[in-house]
Scaffold this active site. Structure first.
Site, PDB file in Angstrom:
ATOM      1  N   SER A  94       0.936  -1.122  -0.208  1.00  0.00           N
ATOM      2  CA  SER A  94      -0.142  -0.067  -0.019  1.00  0.00           C
ATOM      3  C   SER A  94       0.967   1.189   0.034  1.00  0.00           C
ATOM      4  O   SER A  94       1.875   1.543   0.869  1.00  0.00           O
ATOM      5  CB  SER A  94      -0.971   0.137   1.318  1.00  0.00           C
ATOM      6  OG  SER A  94      -1.632   1.236   1.537  1.00  0.00           O
TER       7      SER A  94
ATOM      8  N   ARG B  28      -8.909   5.629  -0.410  1.00  0.00           N
ATOM      9  CA  ARG B  28      -8.393   4.292  -0.551  1.00  0.00           C
ATOM     10  C   ARG B  28      -7.158   3.905   0.269  1.00  0.00           C
ATOM     11  O   ARG B  28      -7.362   2.749   0.567  1.00  0.00           O
ATOM     12  CB  ARG B  28      -7.961   3.997  -2.189  1.00  0.00           C
ATOM     13  CG  ARG B  28      -8.278   2.357  -2.381  1.00  0.00           C
ATOM     14  CD  ARG B  28      -7.775   2.140  -3.927  1.00  0.00           C
ATOM     15  NE  ARG B  28      -6.251   2.191  -3.993  1.00  0.00           N
ATOM     16  CZ  ARG B  28      -5.445   2.118  -4.897  1.00  0.00           C
ATOM     17  NH1 ARG B  28      -6.243   2.330  -6.087  1.00  0.00           N
ATOM     18  NH2 ARG B  28      -4.197   2.239  -5.033  1.00  0.00           N
TER      19      ARG B  28
ATOM     20  N   TYR C 103      -8.290   3.288   3.680  1.00  0.00           N
ATOM     21  CA  TYR C 103      -9.048   2.042   3.755  1.00  0.00           C
ATOM     22  C   TYR C 103      -8.376   0.812   3.774  1.00  0.00           C
ATOM     23  O   TYR C 103      -8.418  -0.151   4.457  1.00  0.00           O
ATOM     24  CB  TYR C 103     -10.190   1.915   2.604  1.00  0.00           C
ATOM     25  CG  TYR C 103     -10.850   0.472   2.696  1.00  0.00           C
ATOM     26  CD1 TYR C 103     -12.030   0.608   3.601  1.00  0.00           C
ATOM     27  CD2 TYR C 103     -10.355  -0.491   1.872  1.00  0.00           C
ATOM     28  CE1 TYR C 103     -12.612  -0.644   3.719  1.00  0.00           C
ATOM     29  CE2 TYR C 103     -11.177  -1.657   1.677  1.00  0.00           C
ATOM     30  CZ  TYR C 103     -12.501  -1.878   2.894  1.00  0.00           C
ATOM     31  OH  TYR C 103     -12.913  -2.819   2.911  1.00  0.00           O
ATOM     32  N   GLU C 104      -7.013   0.795   3.175  1.00  0.00           N
ATOM     33  CA  GLU C 104      -6.116  -0.265   2.874  1.00  0.00           C
ATOM     34  C   GLU C 104      -5.593  -0.363   4.338  1.00  0.00           C
ATOM     35  O   GLU C 104      -5.325  -1.353   4.916  1.00  0.00           O
ATOM     36  CB  GLU C 104      -5.049   0.052   1.921  1.00  0.00           C
ATOM     37  CG  GLU C 104      -5.694  -0.057   0.442  1.00  0.00           C
ATOM     38  CD  GLU C 104      -4.728   0.289  -0.535  1.00  0.00           C
ATOM     39  OE1 GLU C 104      -3.545   0.661  -0.153  1.00  0.00           O
ATOM     40  OE2 GLU C 104      -4.799   0.403  -1.727  1.00  0.00           O
ATOM     41  N   LEU C 105      -5.127   0.727   4.885  1.00  0.00           N
ATOM     42  CA  LEU C 105      -4.480   0.843   6.052  1.00  0.00           C
ATOM     43  C   LEU C 105      -5.587   0.278   7.258  1.00  0.00           C
ATOM     44  O   LEU C 105      -5.257  -0.705   7.889  1.00  0.00           O
ATOM     45  CB  LEU C 105      -4.043   2.423   6.586  1.00  0.00           C
ATOM     46  CG  LEU C 105      -3.276   2.435   7.990  1.00  0.00           C
ATOM     47  CD1 LEU C 105      -2.304   1.504   8.072  1.00  0.00           C
ATOM     48  CD2 LEU C 105      -2.859   3.812   8.163  1.00  0.00           C
TER      49      LEU C 105
END
Length: 565
Positions: free
Chosen positions: A389, A460, A463-465
């Site tokens: 990410s 995004r 959200y990944e984190l």
């Protein structure tokens, strides 16, 4: 002139042999004059190298030098007691010293006996003589006095015997009535005081002829208490009878093997050696004696049989001596010092080992993985080793940051170390549901690699984190690796839940310094990645490549990523 010197030395030697006690264990009465002396070899009179003689007494397991006092006087090879006291009992030794080394000549055990107040003698301090009736015989007084002017008195059964004052008591024809206990008392004048010395002989006169005298070894089989590293001198003395037998031989065996001969040079002596054979005459009795020297007792010596063999007239007598460990004593100073030094060295080595393990734990773990071919990925059902990410904000990232995330990181980890990464722009097909794709690919990955940046604020990316944090904190399925690509002074832009991670090791990228495959950056990153038994190539170096048409293609441009929220 030389002949006269030799003759004088011979006379002194003969007098010394007559006076010096042969026994290693000697009894003497308290309050009497007494002396210890050793038989000085004739060779010592002609030694060119000067040496000194020192007398020692063993005290609490240690050899203590005897200092000259008005009561203890050492003259050449004599140690005199004016007089002997009960406290003088103990082990004595005499050494030669040339200034460099000490060489032990002889050892004794002196037992000072308490005087019997109700009698003129002590029954533990007498010798027995057995003779035939009808023969002539002379009782000799103690040889402790060499001054002919000393006063001598004889007693029989503690009563004055016929006013005899001669050094020898002559019996022309012995009868049974002559049997009794004879005590000779010598008065000795020394420094204005009078001392005395007594010797007691029990005379047994038998009418029947005595049995023929047979040779024998003085003393029985014995066990000697000693200590590892201590010097021991084993004495074997054989009684031959009333005449010297020319064919008599006396020698030592160690487990039925002959020991080496002593050379007379202390520094070149073998660990165990045998002294020269000596003939001795005490009164009308003839003896042979031989010493066995053990330089330093070893544990192996405790299991040996030291056998003394006496042979004469086709007859053989043996005496077996064994060594055993004595009572435990305080450690010698040198052993205590050695132990303390070893303890300090061991502590320093332990601290150094811990320090090395801490400083090089990453290298040690990687080495262990490589040697043991460890595999943490087998059977866990995961497809990827890590989900990457990185910055995906409306603000376009720098070309360097984009190259690091899309090229350098995947290329090194995949091509050099055999890892399989999931990079969103490279591995997720266009047109899918972004939220579902992110959640699915993170779920299939063993690690979540987050490339930190102050611009790491897009929806995004957040959200990944947060999805990775949920799996790390709640589901405990994914471990998070933080990479600081650019120096960051404030981490407040990151979610607070990140502080709940049990460990938040940040791997810092240092540009050109981190590019080599064997740099500290890649070692730290591999340490945090799962272990895989892959063939590692650590001699490579990443070369900058153009990110044009050959580089990874983003699945979209601009800020359209926010549309999934």
């Amino acid at each position: 002139m030389t002949l006269m010197i030799f003759f004088s030395i011979f006379i002194i030697q003969c007098a010394t042999e007559k006076l010096c006690p042969l026994r290693t264990s000697i009894d003497v009465l308290e309050g009497e004059y007494f002396f210890l002396c050793y038989l000085e070899s004739r060779q010592e009179h002609f030694q060119e190298e000067a040496y000194t003689i020192n007398w020692y007494k063993e005290n609490a397991g240690k050899q203590q030098l005897i200092k000259q006092t008005h009561r203890n006087v050492s003259q050449k090879n004599f140690l005199e007691f004016w007089p002997a006291e009960l406290t003088d009992s103990g082990s004595y030794s005499v050494t030669h010293s040339n200034g460099k080394q000490n060489f032990t000549i002889q050892k004794w055990t002196l037992n000072v006996l308490e005087r019997n107040k109700s009698s003129c003698f002590n029954r533990n301090h007498l010798t027995t003589e057995t003779k035939n009736a009808g023969t002539g015989y002379s009782l000799k007084c103690s040889d402790l006095s060499v001054n002919e002017n000393d006063s001598i008195t004889w007693y029989k059964d503690c009563k004055n015997y016929e006013n005899e004052t001669e050094r020898e008591l002559d019996f022309k024809t012995l009868t049974v009535q002559h049997s009794g206990i004879y005590t000779c008392k010598i008065l000795i004048h020394h420094e204005g005081k009078i001392y005395h010395s007594t010797s007691t002989i029990k005379l047994v006169v038998e009418e029947d002829a005595p049995e023929a005298v047979t040779l024998e070894i003085v003393g029985r089989n014995e066990e000697i208490e000693t200590e590892i590293g201590k010097e021991e001198i084993l004495n074997c003395t054989g009684f031959l009878g009333y005449y010297m037998q020319e064919d008599a031989s006396l020698y030592w065996l160690i487990n039925q093997m002959f020991p080496e001969k002593c050379l007379g040079i202390p520094e070149n002596e073998p660990s165990i050696c045998e002294e020269e054979f000596k003939n001795l005459q005490l009164g009308n009795k003839f003896y042979v004696t031989r010493l066995l020297r053990i330089k330093k007792v070893t544990d192996e010596d405790m299991h040996h049989n030291f056998t003394c063999m006496l042979q004469a007239d086709d007859r053989t007598q043996i005496k077996i001596v064994k060594l055993k460990k004595g009572n435990t004593r305080d450690l010698p100073v040198y052993m205590f010092t050695t132990g303390m030094v070893l303890a300090v060295l061991f502590l320093c080595v332990a601290v150094a080992a811990v320090f090395v393990c801490i400083m090089f734990r990453v290298d040690l773990v990687l080495f262990y993985r490589n040697i043991c071919k460890r595999d943490d990925t087998a059977g866990d059902g995961k497809e990827y080793d890590a989900f990457v990410s990185y910055l995906k904000d409306c603000i376009s990232p720098s070309e360097e940051e984009r190259e690091f995330a899309l090229k350098i990181l995947p290329t090194i980890l995949e091509e050099n170390f055999g890892y399989k990464l999931c990079v969103f722009e490279r591995d997720i097909s266009p047109g899918g549901a972004v939220v579902d794709d992110i959640h699915s690919f993170i779920d299939k990955s063993r690690r979540l690699i987050i490339i930190l940046s102050q611009n790491y604020v897009s929806d995004r990316a957040i959200y990944e984190l947060e999805s990775g944090l949920h799996k790390a904190l709640v589901e405990r399925k994914t471990k998070i690796i933080l990479i600081e690509y650019m120096p960051i002074s404030d981490y407040n832009f990151l979610p607070e839940s990140l502080s709940l991670l049990p460990s938040k090791t940040v791997v810092k990228w240092k540009k050109d310094k981190s590019l080599p495959v064997n740099s500290r950056f890649w070692k730290n990153l591999r340490y945090l990645m799962p272990a895989k038994p892959t063939k590692t190539n650590t001699k490579g170096h990443y070369n900058n490549l153009d990110l044009g048409s050959e580089g990874p293609q983003t699945r979209t441009e601009g800020c359209d990523f926010n549309a999934f929220v």
